[in-house]
Design a protein around this motif. Structure first.
Motif, PDB file in Angstrom:
ATOM      1  N   PHE A  69      33.037  39.601  38.703  1.00  0.00           N
ATOM      2  CA  PHE A  69      32.193  38.471  39.104  1.00  0.00           C
ATOM      3  C   PHE A  69      32.996  37.288  39.619  1.00  0.00           C
ATOM      4  N   LYS A  70      34.280  37.522  39.887  1.00  0.00           N
ATOM      5  CA  LYS A  70      35.122  36.489  40.489  1.00  0.00           C
ATOM      6  C   LYS A  70      35.560  36.988  41.861  1.00  0.00           C
ATOM      7  N   ASN A  71      35.655  36.084  42.833  1.00  0.00           N
ATOM      8  CA  ASN A  71      36.103  36.521  44.153  1.00  0.00           C
ATOM      9  C   ASN A  71      37.628  36.732  44.167  1.00  0.00           C
ATOM     10  N   ALA A  72      38.128  37.210  45.313  1.00  0.00           N
ATOM     11  CA  ALA A  72      39.550  37.574  45.399  1.00  0.00           C
ATOM     12  C   ALA A  72      40.441  36.399  45.025  1.00  0.00           C
ATOM     13  N   MET A  73      40.118  35.220  45.568  1.00  0.00           N
ATOM     14  CA  MET A  73      40.944  34.040  45.295  1.00  0.00           C
ATOM     15  C   MET A  73      40.926  33.688  43.802  1.00  0.00           C
ATOM     16  N   GLU A  74      39.754  33.720  43.200  1.00  0.00           N
ATOM     17  CA  GLU A  74      39.645  33.381  41.771  1.00  0.00           C
ATOM     18  C   GLU A  74      40.389  34.395  40.905  1.00  0.00           C
ATOM     19  N   ALA A 118      39.350  36.016  50.955  1.00  0.00           N
ATOM     20  CA  ALA A 118      39.444  35.165  49.756  1.00  0.00           C
ATOM     21  C   ALA A 118      38.130  35.023  49.004  1.00  0.00           C
ATOM     22  N   THR A 119      37.026  34.883  49.743  1.00  0.00           N
ATOM     23  CA  THR A 119      35.749  34.619  49.066  1.00  0.00           C
ATOM     24  C   THR A 119      34.940  35.900  48.839  1.00  0.00           C
ATOM     25  N   HIS A 120      35.564  37.041  49.128  1.00  0.00           N
ATOM     26  CA  HIS A 120      34.864  38.310  48.890  1.00  0.00           C
ATOM     27  C   HIS A 120      35.002  38.752  47.440  1.00  0.00           C
ATOM     28  N   MET A 121      33.978  39.421  46.953  1.00  0.00           N
ATOM     29  CA  MET A 121      34.002  39.938  45.589  1.00  0.00           C
ATOM     30  C   MET A 121      34.726  41.292  45.591  1.00  0.00           C
ATOM     31  N   PRO A 122      35.285  41.701  44.449  1.00  0.00           N
ATOM     32  CA  PRO A 122      36.029  42.955  44.406  1.00  0.00           C
ATOM     33  C   PRO A 122      35.255  44.160  44.966  1.00  0.00           C
ATOM     34  N   ASN A 123      33.926  44.217  44.711  1.00  0.00           N
ATOM     35  CA  ASN A 123      33.188  45.396  45.198  1.00  0.00           C
ATOM     36  C   ASN A 123      33.022  45.408  46.710  1.00  0.00           C
ATOM     37  N   GLU A 124      33.455  44.335  47.385  1.00  0.00           N
ATOM     38  CA  GLU A 124      33.425  44.317  48.853  1.00  0.00           C
ATOM     39  C   GLU A 124      34.784  44.679  49.448  1.00  0.00           C
ATOM     40  N   LEU A 125      35.747  44.979  48.589  1.00  0.00           N
ATOM     41  CA  LEU A 125      37.098  45.278  49.060  1.00  0.00           C
ATOM     42  C   LEU A 125      37.387  46.771  48.948  1.00  0.00           C
ATOM     43  N   SER A 126      38.248  47.268  49.840  1.00  0.00           N
ATOM     44  CA  SER A 126      38.706  48.662  49.746  1.00  0.00           C
ATOM     45  C   SER A 126      39.692  48.779  48.585  1.00  0.00           C
ATOM     46  N   GLY A 127      40.019  50.009  48.207  1.00  0.00           N
ATOM     47  CA  GLY A 127      40.973  50.229  47.117  1.00  0.00           C
ATOM     48  C   GLY A 127      42.314  49.561  47.395  1.00  0.00           C
ATOM     49  N   LYS A 140      42.004  45.836  47.028  1.00  0.00           N
ATOM     50  CA  LYS A 140      41.928  45.459  45.609  1.00  0.00           C
ATOM     51  C   LYS A 140      43.319  45.466  44.983  1.00  0.00           C
ATOM     52  N   GLN A 141      44.104  46.496  45.325  1.00  0.00           N
ATOM     53  CA  GLN A 141      45.430  46.560  44.712  1.00  0.00           C
ATOM     54  C   GLN A 141      46.329  45.449  45.238  1.00  0.00           C
ATOM     55  N   ARG A 142      46.145  45.063  46.502  1.00  0.00           N
ATOM     56  CA  ARG A 142      46.932  43.937  47.027  1.00  0.00           C
ATOM     57  C   ARG A 142      46.539  42.637  46.326  1.00  0.00           C
ATOM     58  N   VAL A 143      45.246  42.471  46.046  1.00  0.00           N
ATOM     59  CA  VAL A 143      44.799  41.298  45.276  1.00  0.00           C
ATOM     60  C   VAL A 143      45.453  41.324  43.887  1.00  0.00           C
ATOM     61  N   ALA A 144      45.477  42.511  43.284  1.00  0.00           N
ATOM     62  CA  ALA A 144      46.057  42.632  41.938  1.00  0.00           C
ATOM     63  C   ALA A 144      47.557  42.319  41.956  1.00  0.00           C
ATOM     64  N   ILE A 145      48.242  42.726  43.022  1.00  0.00           N
ATOM     65  CA  ILE A 145      49.679  42.434  43.114  1.00  0.00           C
ATOM     66  C   ILE A 145      49.882  40.930  43.331  1.00  0.00           C
ATOM     67  N   ALA A 146      49.023  40.316  44.148  1.00  0.00           N
ATOM     68  CA  ALA A 146      49.099  38.860  44.339  1.00  0.00           C
ATOM     69  C   ALA A 146      48.897  38.155  42.996  1.00  0.00           C
ATOM     70  N   ARG A 147      47.935  38.629  42.212  1.00  0.00           N
ATOM     71  CA  ARG A 147      47.681  38.031  40.894  1.00  0.00           C
ATOM     72  C   ARG A 147      48.905  38.199  39.982  1.00  0.00           C
TER      73      ARG A 147
END
Ligand code: ADP
Ligand code: MG
Length: 232
Positions: free
Chosen positions: A98-103, A136-145, A148-155
Motif C-alpha cells: 500500500f506504499k508507492n515505489a518512492m515510499e 515513483a508514484t506507482h504501487m508495487p502491483n503496477e510494477l514488473s518483477g 520491483k526488485q530494482r525498487v527493493a535494491i534502491a531501498r
C-alpha cells in the motif's frame, strides 16, 4: 569486511535432538567483493545469510563485521548494526503493497526519523539512479518483477550499507530480467558496496567474482566464478 571464524549452528529438533546445520564455517569476504553462495537445498545457505544479516545467532565461533564482533547482541544492538552496516534484498521483493515505489524506497529513512520531504527527495534520487524515476508514484502491483526488485535494491541502498545481502534475488525473475538485476548489483558493487548473493542459478553466480560452494554445512569450494563453471 566480513569474517567468520569456525561458525557452528544447530537447530533443536524435538526435545533432545539437534540438527547441525553449519559445521565450522571459516570465511573472509573483503570490502568491495561481489560473491555468490551456492549449494543444494538444505545445505545451510539461508542459515548462513541470516547469521551474516544479524537476524539469527550462532552457537560458537565468531562473526566480525566492520571490526565489530557480532556476538551476544541485544535486539536493539542487532537492529542498530543491521541499519548501520547492511542492506537486504529478498526473492519475493518484500515491498509494502500500500506504499508507492518512492515510499517503499524511503522506508528505512522513516525508521531513522528523517522527515517526509527529505526522505522522499532522497528516495527519488535513488529511483532515478536505478532508472525508475517515472515509476515513483506507482504501487508495487503496477510494477514488473524486475522493476520491483530494482525498487527493493534502491531501498536496500538508501542507508549506504557497506554490505548488501541478497537471498535468491532473481529466483522469481526470468533470465533476461535476472541479467538486468545482476547488472544493477554489479553497478552497486563497482561503487564500493560489498555484495553477497545466495543463488542456485549458475548464470547468476557466473556474474559474480567469487563463488562459495556450501554442501552439508561445510564450505566445499571457494574461488573464481569462471573456474567453478569449468569444474561443474
Ligand atoms: P538452504 O537455504 O541452503 O536451503 P537452510 O539454511 O534454509 O538451507 O536450512 C538448512 C537446514 O536447516 C535444513 O535442513 C532446514 O530444514 C533446517 N532448518 C532451517 N531453519 C530451521 C529452523 N528454524 N529450525 C529447525 N531447522 C531449520
Ligand atoms: Mg534457503
Amino acid at each position: 569486511m566480513v569474517t567468520l571464524n569456525s561458525i557452528n549452528k544447530s537447530y533443536p529438533v524435538g526435545k533432545s535432538n539437534y540438527l547441525h546445520v553449519l559445521k565450522g564455517i571459516d570465511l573472509v569476504i573483503d570490502k568491495g567483493e561481489l560473491v555468490s553462495i551456492m549449494g543444494p537445498s538444505g545445505s545451510g545457505k539461508s542459515t548462513l545469510l541470516n547469521i551474516l544479516g544479524i537476524l539469527d545467532s550462532y552457537d560458537d565461533g565468531e562473526y566480525i563485521l566492520e571490526d565489530v564482533v557480532m556476538k551476544n547482541l541485544s535486539e536493539k544492538q542487532s537492529a542498530f548494526y543491521r541499519n548501520k552496516f547492511l542492506g537486504f534484498v529478498f526473492q519475493s521483493f518484500n515491498l509494502l503493497p500500500f506504499k508507492n515505489a518512492m515510499e517503499n524506497v524511503a522506508l528505512p529513512l522513516y525508521y531513522q526519523k528523517v522527515g517526509r520531504k527529505d526522505r522522499n527527495r532522497i528516495a527519488l534520487n535513488y529511483l532515478d539512479k536505478f532508472g525508475l524515476k517515472d515509476w515513483a508514484t506507482h504501487m508495487p502491483n503496477e510494477l514488473s518483477g524486475g522493476q520491483k526488485q530494482r525498487v527493493a535494491i534502491a531501498r536496500a541502498m538508501i542507508n549506504k550499507p557497506s554490505v548488501i545481502l541478497a537471498d535468491e534475488p532473481t529466483g522469481a525473475l526470468d533470465s533476461h530480467t535476472s541479467e538486468e538485476v545482476m547488472q544493477i548489483f554489479r553497478d552497486v558493487n563497482k561503487e564500493g558496496t560489498t555484495v553477497i548473493i545466495v543463488t542456485h542459478d549458475r548464470e547468476v553466480s557466473g556474474r559474480t567474482d567469487r563463488v562459495i560452494s556450501l554442501r552439508d554445512g561445510i564450505i566445499e569450494h571457494s574461488g573464481n566464478a569462471e573456474l567453478n563453471k569449468e569444474i561443474a
